[in-house]
Structure formats: C-alpha cells, structure tokens
Design a protein around this motif. Structure first.
Motif, mmCIF file in Angstrom:
data_model
loop_
_atom_site.group_PDB
_atom_site.id
_atom_site.type_symbol
_atom_site.label_atom_id
_atom_site.label_comp_id
_atom_site.label_asym_id
_atom_site.label_seq_id
_atom_site.Cartn_x
_atom_site.Cartn_y
_atom_site.Cartn_z
ATOM 1 N N ARG A 110 0.728 -1.007 -0.121
ATOM 2 C CA ARG A 110 0.139 0.035 0.185
ATOM 3 C C ARG A 110 0.897 1.199 -0.054
ATOM 4 O O ARG A 110 0.278 2.256 -0.602
ATOM 5 N N ARG A 111 1.762 1.223 0.597
ATOM 6 C CA ARG A 111 2.756 2.422 0.737
ATOM 7 C C ARG A 111 3.476 2.993 -0.734
ATOM 8 O O ARG A 111 3.550 4.162 -0.771
ATOM 9 N N THR A 112 3.692 2.028 -1.402
ATOM 10 C CA THR A 112 4.462 2.256 -2.612
ATOM 11 C C THR A 112 3.332 1.893 -3.966
ATOM 12 O O THR A 112 3.862 2.305 -5.107
ATOM 13 N N GLY A 113 2.431 1.127 -3.635
ATOM 14 C CA GLY A 113 1.930 0.262 -4.874
ATOM 15 C C GLY A 113 2.450 -0.750 -5.647
ATOM 16 O O GLY A 113 2.091 -1.129 -6.534
ATOM 17 N N GLU A 114 3.727 -1.020 -5.282
ATOM 18 C CA GLU A 114 4.506 -2.036 -5.923
ATOM 19 C C GLU A 114 4.134 -3.550 -5.541
ATOM 20 O O GLU A 114 3.354 -3.646 -4.429
ATOM 21 N N LYS A 115 3.915 -4.464 -6.557
ATOM 22 C CA LYS A 115 3.300 -5.426 -6.449
ATOM 23 C C LYS A 115 4.810 -6.503 -5.783
ATOM 24 O O LYS A 115 5.618 -6.360 -6.160
ATOM 25 N N MET A 116 4.250 -7.613 -4.909
ATOM 26 C CA MET A 116 5.178 -8.506 -4.606
ATOM 27 C C MET A 116 5.966 -9.235 -5.712
ATOM 28 O O MET A 116 7.185 -9.283 -5.444
ATOM 29 N N ALA A 117 5.309 -9.418 -6.707
ATOM 30 C CA ALA A 117 6.234 -10.122 -7.887
ATOM 31 C C ALA A 117 6.986 -9.100 -8.404
ATOM 32 O O ALA A 117 8.115 -9.717 -8.743
ATOM 33 N N ASP A 118 6.864 -7.842 -8.382
ATOM 34 C CA ASP A 118 7.874 -6.812 -9.137
ATOM 35 C C ASP A 118 9.150 -6.833 -7.926
ATOM 36 O O ASP A 118 10.256 -7.054 -8.707
ATOM 37 N N LEU A 119 8.592 -7.030 -6.613
ATOM 38 C CA LEU A 119 9.872 -6.738 -5.738
ATOM 39 C C LEU A 119 10.701 -8.057 -6.019
ATOM 40 O O LEU A 119 11.937 -8.058 -6.004
ATOM 41 N N LEU A 120 10.138 -9.346 -6.140
ATOM 42 C CA LEU A 120 10.859 -10.584 -6.216
ATOM 43 C C LEU A 120 11.608 -10.544 -7.525
ATOM 44 O O LEU A 120 12.801 -10.921 -7.521
ATOM 45 N N ASP A 121 11.053 -10.154 -8.644
ATOM 46 C CA ASP A 121 11.579 -10.169 -9.790
ATOM 47 C C ASP A 121 13.044 -9.336 -9.776
ATOM 48 O O ASP A 121 13.955 -9.650 -10.150
ATOM 49 N N ARG A 122 12.823 -8.062 -9.293
ATOM 50 C CA ARG A 122 13.887 -7.231 -9.352
ATOM 51 C C ARG A 122 15.097 -7.761 -8.158
ATOM 52 O O ARG A 122 16.224 -7.714 -8.726
ATOM 53 N N GLU A 123 14.716 -8.332 -7.083
ATOM 54 C CA GLU A 123 15.658 -8.710 -5.979
ATOM 55 C C GLU A 123 16.353 -10.149 -6.576
ATOM 56 O O GLU A 123 17.566 -10.276 -6.305
ATOM 57 N N PHE A 124 15.798 -10.968 -7.240
ATOM 58 C CA PHE A 124 16.137 -12.354 -7.674
ATOM 59 C C PHE A 124 17.130 -12.018 -8.782
ATOM 60 O O PHE A 124 18.186 -12.621 -8.982
ATOM 61 N N LYS A 125 16.789 -10.928 -9.579
ATOM 62 C CA LYS A 125 17.621 -10.571 -10.842
ATOM 63 C C LYS A 125 18.960 -10.220 -10.246
ATOM 64 O O LYS A 125 19.971 -10.531 -10.815
ATOM 65 N N GLU A 126 18.697 -9.355 -9.191
ATOM 66 C CA GLU A 126 20.096 -8.850 -8.649
ATOM 67 C C GLU A 126 20.888 -9.975 -7.976
ATOM 68 O O GLU A 126 22.295 -9.957 -7.967
ATOM 69 N N LEU A 127 20.143 -11.036 -7.324
ATOM 70 C CA LEU A 127 20.920 -12.073 -6.818
ATOM 71 C C LEU A 127 21.566 -13.056 -7.531
ATOM 72 O O LEU A 127 22.696 -13.561 -7.337
ATOM 73 N N TYR A 128 20.607 -13.545 -8.610
ATOM 74 C CA TYR A 128 21.046 -14.260 -9.607
ATOM 75 C C TYR A 128 21.451 -13.896 -11.121
ATOM 76 O O TYR A 128 21.785 -14.727 -11.711
ATOM 77 N N GLY A 129 21.274 -12.762 -11.240
ATOM 78 C CA GLY A 129 21.423 -12.533 -12.543
ATOM 79 C C GLY A 129 20.641 -12.867 -13.741
ATOM 80 O O GLY A 129 20.971 -12.812 -15.038
#
Length: 147
Positions: A110-129
């Motif tokens: 609610r604070r940003t409107g970001e979806k959980m899937a978007d956060l996971l996509d971004r962070e897993f790309k950062e972790l695993y490329g």
C-alpha cells in the motif's frame, strides 16, 4: 487510509479497521495457501531448471510460511500469510519487511503500490542475474482464480 502514531516510535501504525477487504477470510485462506504452494513450486522449478544456480538454494514450505534460503551469505526470504489482516508478509534480506494486501488479483504494498512479484523479480535478478518471471507466475496464477 488513517493511521495512528505509535507511542514508541514516530512510525504510523496501520489499523486493521483502515482497510476495506476485497475478499472474505475463507477466500483469503484459500488463495494465500494456494499462492504460497504455487510460488514454492515455481521457485523449485527455477532451481531444477538451472535458472537459479546455487547448490545451497533451498525452500521450506510449512504451515503458513514459505522460507527461501538463497544460498548466498545466509540470506533468506520469509513469506507468510497473516489471516486477521488478510495480508501476505514478506521479509527480504535486501530491502526489509513488507505487508502486501490483495487487490485486483495481485499482492501489492500500500505505501508504494509495488506488487510483490515486482519486488521478487528485481531482487532475484540482482541475486542470480536472471529473470525469474515472478510477474508472469503471478499473472498466470491469478488468471485461474475465481473471486
């Protein structure tokens, strides 16, 4: 959304009465359980296919909690459901804790409107490329859900 200041910090504390739930408690229990189970299957598929390349990567889904051990520097994600709030809670080793609400067939913060899937996509790309396709997973998952 109204908020009330906490007596111990300056951070607002969101009240459960602040939300208009889009789904009943029984719908939430069903959807969240199926979502966590399907998310675990999606992650297991990524590891099995070699998209996530780390021998220490591990998943544990027990009760209402999905624990994702990344195999990198003891970094773990924990995703669990909070039935009274009808929220999914995610603890990220990169960006911290989030409480996701259900709306429009998605989990969003609610604070940003970001979806959980978007956060996971971004962070897993950062972790695993690699792109782990959480956004596609979520879209496909909710396309089969009747609400």
């Amino acid at each position: 959304m109204s908020s009330k200041a906490s007596s111990t910090t300056n951070m607002p504390q969101t009240l459960i009465t602040d939300f208009d739930f889009q789904i009943s408690e029984s719908q939430f229990k069903d959807i969240s359980e199926r979502y966590l189970c399907s998310l675990a299957d999606h992650l297991d598929g990524l590891a099995s296919s070699g998209s996530i390349r780390n021998d220490e990567f591990d998943l544990e889904y027990s009760g209402d909690v999905l624990t994702i051990s990344t195999g990198l520097k003891n970094m773990k994600y924990v995703i669990n459901r909070q039935t009274p709030n009808r929220q999914m809670w995610l603890s990220s080793p990169i960006s911290g804790p989030f409480r996701y609400d259900f709306a429009d067939k998605s989990w969003f913060y609610r604070r940003t409107g970001e979806k959980m899937a978007d956060l996971l996509d971004r962070e897993f790309k950062e972790l695993y490329g690699v792109n782990c396709e959480f956004h596609s997973f979520e879209r496909n998952f909710f396309s089969d859900i009747e609400i």
